[in-house]
Structure formats: structure tokens, C-alpha cells
Design an enzyme around this catalytic site. Structure first.
Site, PDB file in Angstrom:
ATOM      1  N   PHE A   1      20.014  16.587  44.723  1.00  0.00           N
ATOM      2  CA  PHE A   1      18.927  17.566  44.592  1.00  0.00           C
ATOM      3  C   PHE A   1      17.634  16.969  45.130  1.00  0.00           C
ATOM      4  O   PHE A   1      17.334  15.799  44.874  1.00  0.00           O
ATOM      5  CB  PHE A   1      18.734  17.953  43.115  1.00  0.00           C
ATOM      6  CG  PHE A   1      19.864  18.746  42.533  1.00  0.00           C
ATOM      7  CD1 PHE A   1      19.886  20.127  42.628  1.00  0.00           C
ATOM      8  CD2 PHE A   1      20.907  18.108  41.873  1.00  0.00           C
ATOM      9  CE1 PHE A   1      20.928  20.859  42.094  1.00  0.00           C
ATOM     10  CE2 PHE A   1      21.954  18.838  41.329  1.00  0.00           C
ATOM     11  CZ  PHE A   1      21.972  20.217  41.438  1.00  0.00           C
ATOM     12  N   GLU A   2      16.823  17.778  45.792  1.00  0.00           N
ATOM     13  CA  GLU A   2      15.637  17.230  46.458  1.00  0.00           C
ATOM     14  C   GLU A   2      14.562  16.718  45.506  1.00  0.00           C
ATOM     15  O   GLU A   2      13.673  15.976  45.920  1.00  0.00           O
ATOM     16  CB  GLU A   2      15.025  18.256  47.412  1.00  0.00           C
ATOM     17  CG  GLU A   2      14.521  19.484  46.694  1.00  0.00           C
ATOM     18  CD  GLU A   2      13.874  20.497  47.634  1.00  0.00           C
ATOM     19  OE1 GLU A   2      12.845  20.178  48.225  1.00  0.00           O
ATOM     20  OE2 GLU A   2      14.409  21.608  47.755  1.00  0.00           O
TER      21      GLU A   2
END
Lengths: 327, 258, 327, 258
Positions: free
Chosen positions: D50-51
Site C-alpha cells: 500500500f502506498e
């Protein structure tokens, strides 16, 4: 200023992207032994060693590498003392990026190896410690260079392989340091799981970036822990499994160096090394006794006083880092 | 009168240059002893950092390596070498401390080779972090024994930048402005740098040393603007704290100044 | 491609070096209250908020900023939902760097604020999340730019303030993203000591770099801990004291957002916000009730169900992060 | 025969594209559901990132934000946004998953504005991490409802790069080679991209959908090389796991496809 040093360990980021694309990201066991791990190092490889000076050096691995008579490597001599000096003692490399070589900092310098470096038989490219750190970081970021404000105007710049660039926003002059993508890195850690998730306590030096930058990463570890050690507290993951190719359990694997929070360096033994290195003959005897004639790292540890000595170094470490002073 | 050796003298004199609250990048040996002494006597809020990654430790003993466990005792950060170098690049470090095999009149330092680079007469460790420190910290302090071999008109290799070829040369090379050599402390004297020419100037002479002693041990012309002051000798308190608290095991203060 | 966006939050690294040189590195108490901390924000300042989306946003601080009627700021709208939307609701800024605005991710978007952004009264410069992260990182490294491989060839590039550069080693084209040095940053953390040493648990987003890049750093913290919490384990120091200008204790200071390991976001309340934001009148009523007519953050918490609601959100967080599923 | 809605259909079809051991950057909503389903059925070794910074979590529930606590449950790393973006820049991420308000024949995506940039008719959130993902991950997958408004010949703003203006355009812009749009999964069909022209091609049609349905909902000419295959409908097992294990609270699968 134009630099005249040879550019070592450099690859085009697109070539490395293709390499990293193919590298497996499956969580499979990477447990192996030192002999197998050493066999991952190939003729001509660029090798990087984790740690700093006399601290957290993967000595057990390097000794095995010497026993395997590896030659013609290219080495990163970065903040390096014991690692560089052992690799040089085994005449394992003939080219190197050098930011700090030979000296054991406050303890002195091994004379025989000083002579070896003076002989011209190793071709060096010069850097500063910062430049080498940033070269790893450039690679870790997936870039071919980073602009920095160091080394400019000096002979260190001239004998490096860096190039000058101009900032498009300010017109400032920067030194562009080229990415450094090692073929193989060896990093000693406090704990790892069988998949390669690794925990380092204390100073990190450049090891997080080295692990990201390297094609193959070999972890030697004081002990194996369950994966839950990482999943229960992800901040423990200094190096993640998907970067790692081999995990080798090597208790006391950094002896005679300092493993922070575990055992202090064996100053007496390092002085014995330095004393032996005063001439070729005594140095060869030292190497034979402690490396070449040992079947494994435990034999070396036994030579040096075995469990009694190690317990002393553990106690010393407690005094320094827990009690905050020597008793 | 106090008696003391050259190393003790250099450490005590060096310990006096820091204002309280200054930040400093420290190496092992003399620099570390000087900073520890400063922290105990003159600059309790001094911020100590090491290039292996430790910040603001409570040093329990003299480090042997700038990455060893002593530098991590009660530290507030244990990060990376890049973290430390970037702290310097951002302008957060006031002082760095260097040694070197050769120094010229502009404070340029050689710690790489004597003789030809490709086949040197003597090979030294190389830059280490010295070039980074001297490029980007605000003020460079050198603590070295004084000899004509070391203080030379033309050094064989510029490992680490002083004022390079003189006024404006650092800026032209791309180094950050308002940085450069600040003080050189030897066993004979304290030197500074001339604002205008960026060449080394004599600031104060240690007790019992003559100007001729200094000239005879310096291979280039040292600027002597007026009769130099005499260096305040190590005080009893400095020596006591240095010997009892900073280096009780005599790891540094009984070494020979090479 | 030439970019046409306005360059915001940029300074020459040499100017910033002089600033950071003068900033005190003494370990003195920085404890203060929200009103004093808000007074550190000056007309025209570039402001950056830590956290991500609906996670670890310093809501207590932002509400106080709105009560103080701050105007004419420049904002970093980076991975931002609740922070950007509250700042927009207070009409606190008229220029912004935008990489993600308006939407509450999976929950929807506040219509009134969407209209506000569509009105043209806020001047935006476009970026990607990566570009904004790297802009902070450039500043954190003491550089004026970083080369990156994102945004190239798009209108996002065109409406940014980035410039193209060429790699001196490979000839590759890069996008140079300019450093972002905010005037003031506000970061909500799990624990801090009175000197500003701060601990963040869970994802860091860009907060380590934001704290390094910013002229002033305001920390709001769930609680105060003794300095020994950091000295006994330096890995706990996410942000060190010498970067910090103010420390404010704000328990539940990220409500209605998610404070990882402490309390989950209040989805019902965020939906209430979204519903209120369907028209100007109900939104103004929401703001009056929850911000402008509150004397402090505790009154807002009481409006939202007080301790009973907070305990429910703490329990929810336990279920998610410890039990790994909702009961 | 199984019954299912459009969202369930898109999730099940999208879950089938990952080989085991693939790495993927995930957003909230449909992408996350598809990856969770893939992990349970087809690709147990999929590496989820996930960023906001989380890597390899054991997801206990559908995240509401890509930075929320669900993404950290039993994660192996919780780092920074730059860490994640650099992992993609280094070439470690095989797939990214995007949505968007407008898409053109080359897979370029608009999620910024409809109308004039300075005074837009509609303002959307902007790139977020989408431009970074689509620039540097190896394969871009889009999962979006199919409509003539969305699949348009000329998009108002290229937020995120597809193949830009066609063959060679990504490389010329400086983007890494061998990257670009891979699959587009809608409620009507699965589309791919033509090797030669880099334009969108029809690959398979979902059950009960005609070619005309697709043409009527696509504002540009879709390449149809041969009679397209029929999409394998969601299996009973896919639907059961999706409904019972992946999204038991119907957070995603009962939302309306806009």
C-alpha cells in the site's frame, strides 16, 4: 573537473528493473549454510559488506569466502576496516571503490595490508563515505545517480567516477554520484526468520540501502526467530524477505568485531591481528591458524578462547550499553 | 603549575572552541575526547553525532570505532550514514573535527597518498567521512601534531577541501558558501584563517613555544599579523576531568602524538 | 515538456542551510498549548500536515487553526483528505500543491468542498503522491531537487512545476522535482517527550522527511513520555528533538480519524461530515457546531459522544489490529 | 446458475489475472477485494503493498483508507510513501490497479478535471499515487464500470499515463520501457492492448453482453480482432469466498457501480 576513476558496480536502472522483476518475491525458506552461501559469489562479482569498521562485520562469512579461495572480485571498501582487510588478506579482489581502507580506526593499521595497497596491484576508485552511502541510496531509489554537495574541487573527486551536473531550478553545481548496484551483499544481523526478514539493532550504516541495491543479498544472523517477531511489530523489519537470497545462522558471526547489544569487539584479538600484520610471515601464520586451517568458524572461536572469551565480551557489552561504563 | 603532555594540551585547547548548543560531527580519539570535555565543562548542550548513525549518546567511554556500541549508549537516534551526511548537507552541523597526513596553507588536507597516486610511497585510509564533513559542515577544526612534514606547501593529494586555491574557490567548485577551515590546533599553537586571503594565520602560541619553533615546523609561510597571544594553558579542572572522567583508561591521552 | 504550474514552497538550499544553522539545537522544553502553537502559523506561510487521508491527521490542531481564522496560507494537499478538507472548509488557503484532494477515499467526497475547488478561487499546482513525497525528501536531503521517473508525458507534469533533466551517466530523461521546504509542519504522533523527540507507530507516510524539511515543526501527541523512552531504545525516535519547535498534548487529537494502534476512525461521524457537506447551509451548521462554537477540542469530542464513543473506537481498533477481524 | 452483481463480476474476473508470487500495489475498494480474493484462491504468495507504507499485511477487513490500521495488521513493513514509490521505481511491483473518470483508447486516464483546468466543470481528487503506479509498475490494470462518458476518444486531462500517443511514446517521455496498460476489466468486458498500435482491444465479453452493448458504451473504436471469447462467469467458489471471507460486511460488493 573531469573524473578519471573507473566506474564500478554501475548498471542502467532499466537493466536492474528487469533483474528485480524476475527475482522471486515468494515467501520461501532461504535457510542455508556458509558453504552454499559462499558459492553464490561468482568470479568477477562486485561484493558489498554490511556494517562499519569493526562493527557488525560478517566475519564468519568472510573467513569462509577466504577458505573457498575466491578471486578477482570487485569490492566496496566503504567505512571498512576488518572486512576490507580480511578480503585483502585473502587477495580476493583486484579492483575496489575505496572510501576508507586499511585502518582499524583508533587501534592502528595492519602494515602488511598497507604495503599490499601500496604495491599498485589493486586498482582503486576514490570516494568519500557520504558519496558511497549515496551511491547505494541512488540504486535503492531506482535511480542512476544522486546530486550531492560533497567531494567537489578535490583530488577525491578527480580520482572518482562522479560527474558534475547543474540544478535546473537554481543553477547550482552538484556532483552526480553514480548508482552502485552490487552483485552480492553480505549483511550480519541480530535476528532473521527463515524467509530473510531481518532485524538490525543500533546504527544501520548503509545496510538498508545496500540490501535494496544488491542483486543477491546474503544474511548471516545471530539467531533465527519466528516470522511473528516481524508481523507483531513491523518496525523490527530492517530488511524484508523479498530482497534476501540466503539466510545463514552464524552465532557470534561478527567476532572479533562488535555486535551492538550482543558482544563487544575483542580488542586484544584485533591487536593480535595488527601485530601479526607487521610482517608477511607472521601474518600468514595468523591467517593459517585462524582461517585457512580451521574447518569452520567455531574452530576459530575456540582458538580465540571459546565460550569463556565470548561470555567476557558479552559482559563487556552489557557494561557499555546497559550500565554505561566499564566496571 | 600543571604538567601535561601534548595530547592533553591539544584536547584541552580544542575543548574551548564550542559555544553551548553547538552541533558537532565527531571521530574517535582526540576529537571525541575534546568534545566530551567540552560537554562536561563548557557546552553542556552540545549535540554530538557520529557518521555511522548515532546521535546524542551519553558516552560511557572513548569509542574505538565511530560505529561501536559506546556511541549508541543512551543515544537518541541510531540511524544511517546517509542520515548523518544529509543532516550535515542540510546545514545542521556547526563543527567537524579532522586529522590528516598533510595540510597546506589553505587548510586542504591529504589523507590518501604520499607520492604518486597509482603507485604511492605511502597509502593512507582515504577520505572516510572527512571530505563530506569538510565540504558541508560550517566550520572545520583540525587537531594534529605540528611538523614540517605535515604542514607543507604542496600536498600530494587533496583528499578533503580547505579553501582549495583561495578566496572564492570553494564556491566556484560548488561547495556551500560560508563554510571552510576554522581552527587548527597543534601541540605548538592555535591557527586560524585570514578573512581576505584564506591562508593560515597564527592566533596563539602554546606556553613555552617560540615563534621560531612554529616557523621551523611549518613548510609554508604562516601569516603572523601581530604578536600572537599566548594560549591559556590547560587548567587544573580541565586536566582533572579529562583524566578522571573523559579518559580514565588513558586510551587517548597516553598515546604518542605521531 | 515545459511545466506551467507555480513553484510553491521552494527555497535555495543555501538559504535553508543558513536557517537551519540558526535554529536552536538545545534540548529545552517545547511544551505549549494549541493556541500558542497555532500562533506559530503566520500569514502567507506554506503549511504541511502529517498523516495520510483519514489516518493520523492532527485534527485538534486544524480545528484550532480554523477558530483562529488563519487565512492566505499555502497548503500541501498531499495524500490528503480530512486535513485538506478542513483547511478548505475554513478557507485558510488560496494556493496549494495538490496531489490528492477532496475525497475521503472509500467513503465518498464532500460536495461543498468539491464546488469550492471547482470555483477557481484556489490556485493549484499538480503533482503525484510520489512526486510530493520526493519533494519533501529532496529538502530532507539538503538538495534543491531529486530526479524521478514519474509524471513524465502527462498533463500532471504540464500543470506541475517540475523540469526535465538528463542523466550524465546514461542519457536517460528524468523529471526533476523541486525541493519542498514548508514554513510550518504539523504532525500528530503517538508519544513525545517535552523536548520534541517523537514516536510514530505504523505507516510513516512522508512525516520523517516533512519534519526534516520544515522550518518549524509542531508536534501534537497522544501523550508525553519520559526521554528515557527514546534513550532506552533509539529506534523509537521517529522525529528527533532538534527538528521540533512545539509539543502539544492532544489526547484523541486525530479524532475522527484513525490513530493506528490507538483508535479507529469514526466512520459514522465522517459520513455525518459528508452528509452535512451536501449543501452550504448544513455544512456551515456542522462547522459551527463542531468547530467554531467549541471552545476547545474536548467540546467537539463531547459533541460526538465523548468518552463512550472514544472507548468504542479504541475497542474497534483492538479488534482490527490485535484480533485481526471485527467481532 | 449463479447470480451476481456488476461489482462482484468485476472483482471475480480481476482476481484471476495474477500469477502466484506476483507483487501488487493496491488501493481501497474493488482492487483490494480482487487481490484479497486472488490471495485466497489463485495466488497465495501474492505480495500486497500500500502506498501509505504497509507491506504484506494479513488483511482482516476491507480498508477504508490505504493508510488505515487494517493495512498494518500483521504487516511485515510499515514504512513511508517514498519507500513504496521507490520499490515501484526499482521495478519490484508487477501490477497496479487503477480507476478513473475518463479513459482513452491508449489507456490514458483522467482523474483530475472535466472541462477547463483553471475553472473546471468537475474537479476530481487528482493523481494520488496513480500516476506513479502507472509510470513505474510493470502492468497497469484498470477496473471501472463501462460507459460512453468514461471510455472517450479525447480525455480532458491526462492525469496518469497509458500509452500516451501510441507506440514509443512512453519511452520518449522518459518512462521505463516494457511498462504500460495491461487489462481493463469493466462490467461488460475484459479489454487488453494491441502490441503494435498500443490501442485498446476487446478480449472477452461477459455473459449476456453483446458486442453492440460494448460498442454503444465505448466512445472510441475498440479493436476487435476476432470473435471475442466469452468471459468465464464468477464461479460459485469465487462468490462464496468473496461474500463470506473477503467482504462479509458488503462494504464494496453492495455499492453501486457509478
Amino acid at each position: 573537473m573531469e573524473s578519471i576513476g573507473e566506474l564500478l558496480g554501475f548498471h542502467h536502472p532499466d537493466e536492474m528493473r528487469e533483474f528485480f522483476r524476475k527475482k522471486s518475491k515468494k515467501m520461501t525458506s532461504k535457510l542455508t549454510d556458509l558453504k552454499q552461501a559462499v558459492s553464490l559469489v561468482k568470479e568477477g562479482d562486485y561484493i558489498s559488506i554490511g556494517g562499519f569498521g569493526t562493527v557488525r562485520i560478517p566475519t564468519a562469512f568472510i573467513n569462509e569466502l577466504l577458505r573457498a579461495k575466491k578471486k578477482n572480485l570487485i569490492a566496496a571498501c566503504f567505512t571498512s576496516n576488518v572486512d576490507t582487510d580480511l578480503l585483502a588478506a585473502g587477495k580476493t579482489f583486484n579492483k575496489a571503490d575505496a572510501s576508507y581502507i586499511i585502518s582499524f580506526e583508533a587501534l592502528g593499521a595492519p602494515k602488511v595490508l598497507k604495503k599490499y595497497f601500496e604495491s599498485g596491484s589493486i586498482q582503486l576508485t576514490e570516494w568519500s563515505n557520504g558519496a558511497m552511502g549515496w551511491r547505494y541510496k541512488a540504486a535503492a531509489m531506482g535511480l542512476s545517480y544522486l546530486p550531492v554537495r560533497s567531494m567537489l574541487g578535490t583530488d577525491t573527486q578527480k580520482y572518482s567516477a562522479a560527474k558534475e551536473v547543474t540544478c535546473p531550478f537554481t543553477g547550482m553545481k552538484y556532483l552526480a554520484v553514480p548508482a552502485l548496484y552490487p552483485d552480492v551483499a553480505v549483511i550480519h544481523v541480530h535476528a532473521a526468520d527463515i524467509y530473510g526478514n531481518s532485524y538490525i539493532r543500533g546504527v544501520l550504516v548503509a545496510d538498508v540501502d545496500i540490501a535494496k541495491a544488491s542483486k543477491k543479498v546474503i544474511i548471516t544472523t545471530e539467531k533465527i526467530v519466528p516470522t511473528e517477531f516481524f508481523r507483531d511489530n513491523p518496525q523490527n523489519t530492517t530488511i524484508p524477505f523479498y530482497q534476501v537470497d540466503a539466510v545463514v545462522v552464524t552465532p557470534y558471526g561478527s567476532y572479533p568485531c562488535n555486535m551492538p547489544y550482543e558482544y563487544f569487539m575483542d580488542v586484544d584479538h584485533l591487536r593480535e591481528f595488527l601485530k601479526a600484520a607487521e610482517d608477511e610471515k607472521t601474518f600468514q601464520e595468523y591467517l593459517d591458524k585462524n582461517i585457512y586451517n580451521c574447518n569452520d568458524f567455531y574452530e576459530y572461536l575456540d582458538n580465540c578462547g571459546g565460550i569463556r572469551r565470548l561470555e567476557y565480551l558479552k559482559d563487556l557489552e552489557s557494561q557499555i550499553i546497559i550500565e554505561g561504563g566499564l566496571r | 603549575m600543571n604538567t601535561y603532555n601534548d595530547i592533553e594540551l591539544m584536547i584541552c585547547v580544542a575543548s574551548r572552541i564550542f559555544e553551548d548548543g553547538a552541533s558537532v560531527s565527531v571521530g574517535t580519539g582526540i576529537p571525541c575526547a575534546a568534545v566530551m570535555l567540552a560537554q562536561k565543562l563548557y557546552a553542556p548542550n552540545i549535540l554530538i553525532t557520529f557518521e555511522a548513525g548515532a546521535v546524542a549518546p551519553v558516552l560511557p567511554a572513548m569509542p574505538i570505532s565511530v560505529g561501536d556500541s559506546t556511541t549508541m549508549h543512551k543515544a537518541l537516534q541510531t540511524g544511517s550514514t546517509c542520515d548523518q551526511m544529509e543532516m550535515i548537507q542540510r546545514g545542521l552541523i556547526d563543527y567537524c573535527f579532522l586529522g590528516g597526513a598533510q595540510i597546506d596553507a589553505y587548510g586542504n588536507i591529504n589523507s590518501t597518498v604520499i607520492g604518486d597516486y597509482k603507485k604511492p610511497k605511502v597509502r593512507f585510509p582515504g577520505s572516510g567521512g572527512a571530505n563530506d564533513f569538510a565540504s558541508m559542515a560550517w566550520r572545520i577544526v583540525m587537531v594534529v601534531p605540528h611538523s614540517i612534514r605535515r604542514f607543507t606547501n604542496k600536498i600530494d593529494f587533496i583528499t578533503t577541501p580547505g579553501y582549495l586555491t583561495g578566496p572564492g574557490a570553494r564556491e566556484q567548485a560548488g561547495l556551500p558558501p560560508n563554510t571552510g577551515p576554522y581552527k587548527i590546533i597543534t601541540n605548538l599553537a592555535v591557527m586560524g584563517f585570514d578573512e581576505e586571503t584564506k591562508r593560515m594565520t597564527l592566533e596563539s602560541i602554546h606556553p613555552g613555544v617560540s615563534i621560531d619553533d612554529i616557523k621551523n615546523n611549518t613548510g609554508f609561510e604562516l601569516i603572523i599579523k601581530q604578536t600572537p597571544k599566548q594560549t591559556e594553558p590547560p587548567t587544573q579542572e580541565e586536566l582533572r576531568i579529562l583524566r578522571e572522567e573523559v579518559d580514565p583508561f588513558k586510551a587517548v591521552i597516553e598515546r604518542k602524538a605521531e
